[in-house]
Design a protein around this motif. Structure first.
Motif, PDB file in Angstrom:
ATOM      1  N   ALA A  59       1.078  -1.253   0.109  1.00 28.04           N
ATOM      2  CA  ALA A  59      -0.202   0.000  -0.073  1.00 28.04           C
ATOM      3  C   ALA A  59       0.923   1.133   0.019  1.00 28.04           C
ATOM      4  N   LEU A  60       0.516   2.216  -0.923  1.00 29.86           N
ATOM      5  CA  LEU A  60       1.164   3.604  -0.772  1.00 29.86           C
ATOM      6  C   LEU A  60       0.348   4.637  -0.267  1.00 29.86           C
ATOM      7  N   ALA A  61       0.727   5.430   0.719  1.00 26.43           N
ATOM      8  CA  ALA A  61      -0.073   6.505   0.915  1.00 26.43           C
ATOM      9  C   ALA A  61       0.784   7.994   0.614  1.00 26.43           C
ATOM     10  N   GLY A  62       1.505   8.520   1.807  1.00 20.02           N
ATOM     11  CA  GLY A  62       2.291   9.872   1.281  1.00 20.02           C
ATOM     12  C   GLY A  62       3.710   9.151   0.416  1.00 20.02           C
ATOM     13  N   GLY A  63       3.993   8.218   0.928  1.00 20.56           N
ATOM     14  CA  GLY A  63       5.480   7.782   0.356  1.00 20.56           C
ATOM     15  C   GLY A  63       6.567   8.270   0.901  1.00 20.56           C
ATOM     16  N   THR A  64       6.506   8.968   2.033  1.00 18.98           N
ATOM     17  CA  THR A  64       7.564   9.551   2.873  1.00 18.98           C
ATOM     18  C   THR A  64       8.629   8.425   3.539  1.00 18.98           C
ATOM     19  N   ASP A  65       8.056   7.150   3.728  1.00 21.82           N
ATOM     20  CA  ASP A  65       8.715   6.352   4.333  1.00 21.82           C
ATOM     21  C   ASP A  65       9.063   5.244   3.209  1.00 21.82           C
ATOM     22  N   LEU A  66       7.974   4.903   2.349  1.00 26.76           N
ATOM     23  CA  LEU A  66       7.904   3.835   1.417  1.00 26.76           C
ATOM     24  C   LEU A  66       8.886   4.278   0.334  1.00 26.76           C
ATOM     25  N   LEU A  67       8.751   5.445  -0.084  1.00 27.42           N
ATOM     26  CA  LEU A  67       9.750   5.554  -1.534  1.00 27.42           C
ATOM     27  C   LEU A  67      11.129   6.098  -0.968  1.00 27.42           C
ATOM     28  N   VAL A  68      11.268   6.788   0.039  1.00 28.03           N
ATOM     29  CA  VAL A  68      12.561   6.872   0.827  1.00 28.03           C
ATOM     30  C   VAL A  68      13.162   5.413   0.871  1.00 28.03           C
ATOM     31  N   ASN A  69      12.602   4.602   1.498  1.00 30.99           N
ATOM     32  CA  ASN A  69      13.236   3.207   1.683  1.00 30.99           C
ATOM     33  C   ASN A  69      13.643   2.553   0.448  1.00 30.99           C
ATOM     34  N   VAL A  70      12.704   2.560  -0.854  1.00 31.24           N
ATOM     35  CA  VAL A  70      12.943   1.998  -1.979  1.00 31.24           C
ATOM     36  C   VAL A  70      14.259   2.545  -2.597  1.00 31.24           C
ATOM     37  N   ARG A  71      14.380   3.962  -2.423  1.00 30.64           N
ATOM     38  CA  ARG A  71      15.494   4.688  -2.756  1.00 30.64           C
ATOM     39  C   ARG A  71      16.736   4.162  -2.242  1.00 30.64           C
ATOM     40  N   ASN A  72      16.664   4.419  -0.843  1.00 32.26           N
ATOM     41  CA  ASN A  72      17.815   3.929   0.175  1.00 32.26           C
ATOM     42  C   ASN A  72      18.288   2.254  -0.293  1.00 32.26           C
ATOM     43  N   THR A  73      17.406   1.401  -0.413  1.00 30.41           N
ATOM     44  CA  THR A  73      17.802  -0.099  -0.596  1.00 30.41           C
ATOM     45  C   THR A  73      17.855  -0.153  -1.971  1.00 30.41           C
ATOM     46  N   GLY A  74      17.166   0.489  -2.994  1.00 32.26           N
ATOM     47  CA  GLY A  74      17.265  -0.103  -4.082  1.00 32.26           C
ATOM     48  C   GLY A  74      16.302  -1.166  -4.559  1.00 32.26           C
ATOM     49  N   ARG A  75      15.507  -1.793  -3.502  1.00 29.10           N
ATOM     50  CA  ARG A  75      14.599  -2.547  -3.493  1.00 29.10           C
ATOM     51  C   ARG A  75      13.235  -2.170  -3.555  1.00 29.10           C
ATOM     52  N   SER A  76      12.369  -2.562  -4.060  1.00 28.99           N
ATOM     53  CA  SER A  76      10.790  -2.354  -4.147  1.00 28.99           C
ATOM     54  C   SER A  76       9.963  -3.154  -4.339  1.00 28.99           C
ATOM     55  N   PRO A  77       8.758  -3.306  -3.673  1.00 26.43           N
ATOM     56  CA  PRO A  77       7.732  -4.288  -3.998  1.00 26.43           C
ATOM     57  C   PRO A  77       7.516  -4.296  -5.494  1.00 26.43           C
ATOM     58  N   ASP A  78       6.742  -5.425  -6.245  1.00 26.48           N
ATOM     59  CA  ASP A  78       6.584  -5.231  -7.685  1.00 26.48           C
ATOM     60  C   ASP A  78       5.565  -4.184  -8.191  1.00 26.48           C
ATOM     61  N   LEU A  79       4.731  -3.915  -7.099  1.00 28.20           N
ATOM     62  CA  LEU A  79       3.451  -3.045  -7.250  1.00 28.20           C
ATOM     63  C   LEU A  79       3.085  -2.151  -6.199  1.00 28.20           C
ATOM     64  N   LEU A  80       3.011  -1.105  -6.400  1.00 34.54           N
ATOM     65  CA  LEU A  80       2.778  -0.037  -5.353  1.00 34.54           C
ATOM     66  C   LEU A  80       1.331   0.373  -5.647  1.00 34.54           C
ATOM     67  N   VAL A  81       0.210   0.135  -4.542  1.00 28.59           N
ATOM     68  CA  VAL A  81      -1.061   0.344  -4.728  1.00 28.59           C
ATOM     69  C   VAL A  81      -1.368   1.557  -3.921  1.00 28.59           C
ATOM     70  N   ASP A  82      -1.869   2.654  -4.679  1.00 33.06           N
ATOM     71  CA  ASP A  82      -1.899   4.147  -4.162  1.00 33.06           C
ATOM     72  C   ASP A  82      -3.368   4.341  -3.575  1.00 33.06           C
ATOM     73  N   PHE A  83      -3.715   4.407  -2.165  1.00 34.43           N
ATOM     74  CA  PHE A  83      -5.072   4.436  -1.657  1.00 34.43           C
ATOM     75  C   PHE A  83      -5.340   6.098  -1.649  1.00 34.43           C
ATOM     76  N   LYS A  84      -4.458   6.904  -1.824  1.00 29.01           N
ATOM     77  CA  LYS A  84      -4.710   8.474  -1.646  1.00 29.01           C
ATOM     78  C   LYS A  84      -5.913   9.197  -2.223  1.00 29.01           C
ATOM     79  N   ASP A  85      -6.538   8.398  -3.122  1.00 30.73           N
ATOM     80  CA  ASP A  85      -7.720   8.965  -3.784  1.00 30.73           C
ATOM     81  C   ASP A  85      -9.015   8.802  -3.303  1.00 30.73           C
ATOM     82  N   ILE A  86      -8.946   7.959  -2.191  1.00 35.04           N
ATOM     83  CA  ILE A  86     -10.174   7.170  -1.926  1.00 35.04           C
ATOM     84  C   ILE A  86     -10.914   7.982  -0.876  1.00 35.04           C
ATOM     85  N   LYS A  87     -12.045   8.517  -1.145  1.00 31.85           N
ATOM     86  CA  LYS A  87     -12.524   9.493  -0.132  1.00 31.85           C
ATOM     87  C   LYS A  87     -12.641   9.237   1.411  1.00 31.85           C
TER      88      LYS A  87
END
Ligand SMILES: Cc1cc2nc3c(=O)[nH]c(=O)nc-3n(C[C@H](O)[C@H](O)[C@H](O)COP(=O)(O)OP(=O)(O)OC[C@H]3O[C@@H](n4cnc5c(N)ncnc54)[C@H](O)[C@@H]3O)c2cc1C
Length: 285
Positions: free
Chosen positions: A29-57
């Motif tokens: 799950a992806l929300a603001g990405g301020t942990d998840l994307l920083v972690n992806v950048r720092n480790t060079g490893r990412s999940p195959d799919l990021l599911v962004d929930f931020k649009d859900i009312k």
């Protein structure tokens, strides 16, 4: 170098959960990405799919109902919580904790759900939610359930969420005469995680004090609730709280501080917080 991943922005919780389920452990799950994307950048490893929930009312609502507490969608940004007048008034510890996270720009992206789902022992909103008796609503392939916040954190960066389950809302019980406060000790103001963070609440109707401590163990810790008897001095309550806290915490040495320094800070912050909620302006040093 950032790893490659697929990205889907979903418009319903069900659609998001189905995608997470279909991709097993390879999606997040992806929300603001301020942990998840920083972690992806720092480790060079990412999940195959990021599911962004931020649009859900539903996950962006902040509803406060008289007598019914507050429901805060998991994707509500921390700045919205920090600036909400009712949250500041009734759930002061949470507003202060939200305001203490990173910088203004980070707080515009960072969400409450992301802060607790990331389950860092230093997550600033965790001690506040613990003393306020919060619970989280979660949805997954087997439907929805409610988890008391103290059962959410299990180990460093681990939660009791099952695979493909997402937090949809954070629920705060109704309060009438409860005061709460939050303190964070950090090396630099802004852009730094806590050396220790701590929250306390005082329910004047029940005469109960709650204290929670972060950054001093593998998970944020909620101390057993204290009853305040009319003939007990506040300093004696603080001593009792410190004795219990010192038993329960297991701080480590890290780049931010030594374990010894963290232990030494506990009674100092307890003093300021407990005096703060029992008798605002009292107990000043
Ligand atoms: C410069 C900087 C400074 C920072 N300072 C602080 C600080 O002072 N204090 C602090 O506590 N944190 C700090 N952080 C960390 C971060 O900003 C917060 O933890 C933030 O609240 C994470 O929220 P997010 O929406 O960005 O989460 P994301 O990065 O989108 O997600 C974080 C994790 O939670 C999962 N997740 C997100 N939403 C959900 C959901 N609804 N259900 C289930 N899982 C979910 C994701 O899969 C991921 O594993 C800082 C980060 C940066 C980059």
């Amino acid at each position: 170098m950032i790893g490659t991943f697929d990205y889907v922005r979903v418009s319903s919780i069900e659609e998001g959960c189905e995608l997470l389920t279909a991709n097993g452990g390879n999606a997040a799950a992806l929300a603001g990405g301020t942990d998840l994307l920083v972690n992806v950048r720092n480790t060079g490893r990412s999940p195959d799919l990021l599911v962004d929930f931020k649009d859900i009312k539903q996950m962006n609502r902040l509803v406060i109902e008289e007598g019914n507490g507050a429901t805060i969608g998991a994707c509500v940004p921390l700045n919205v919580i920090a600036d909400n007048t009712v949250i500041n008034d009734r759930y002061t510890a949470l507003a202060a904790a939200a305001r203490s996270v990173g910088s203004y720009q980070v707080r515009n992206r960072a969400t409450l759900g992301g802060n607790i789902a990331n389950a860092s022992p230093a997550a600033d909103t965790a001690p506040a939610l613990l003393v306020l008796g919060a619970s989280v609503n979660v949805t997954g392939k087997n439907g929805t359930r409610k988890i008391p916040i103290q059962e959410l954190f299990t180990r460093v960066k681990k939660t009791s969420l099952k695979e493909a389950e997402v937090i949809t809302d954070i629920v705060l019980p109704s309060v009438s005469r409860t005061r709460s406060a939050f303190i964070k000790k950090q090396r630099v103001k802004g852009h730094d995680l806590a050396i220790i963070n701590m929250a306390a609440s005082y329910d004047a109707d029940a005469g109960k004090v709650r204290v929670a401590i972060g950054s001093c163990a593998v998970t944020p810790i909620l101390l057993p609730e204290f009853s305040l008897s009319p003939d007990e001095r506040v300093d004696s309550l603080i001593e009792r709280a410190n004795d219990i806290a010192q038993e329960m915490i297991s701080p480590i040495d890290d780049v931010r501080a030594s374990a010894e320094y963290r232990r030494a800070l506990v009674p100092v912050l307890l003093h300021d917080l407990i005096w703060g909620v029992l008798s605002p302006g009292g107990g000043a040093r």
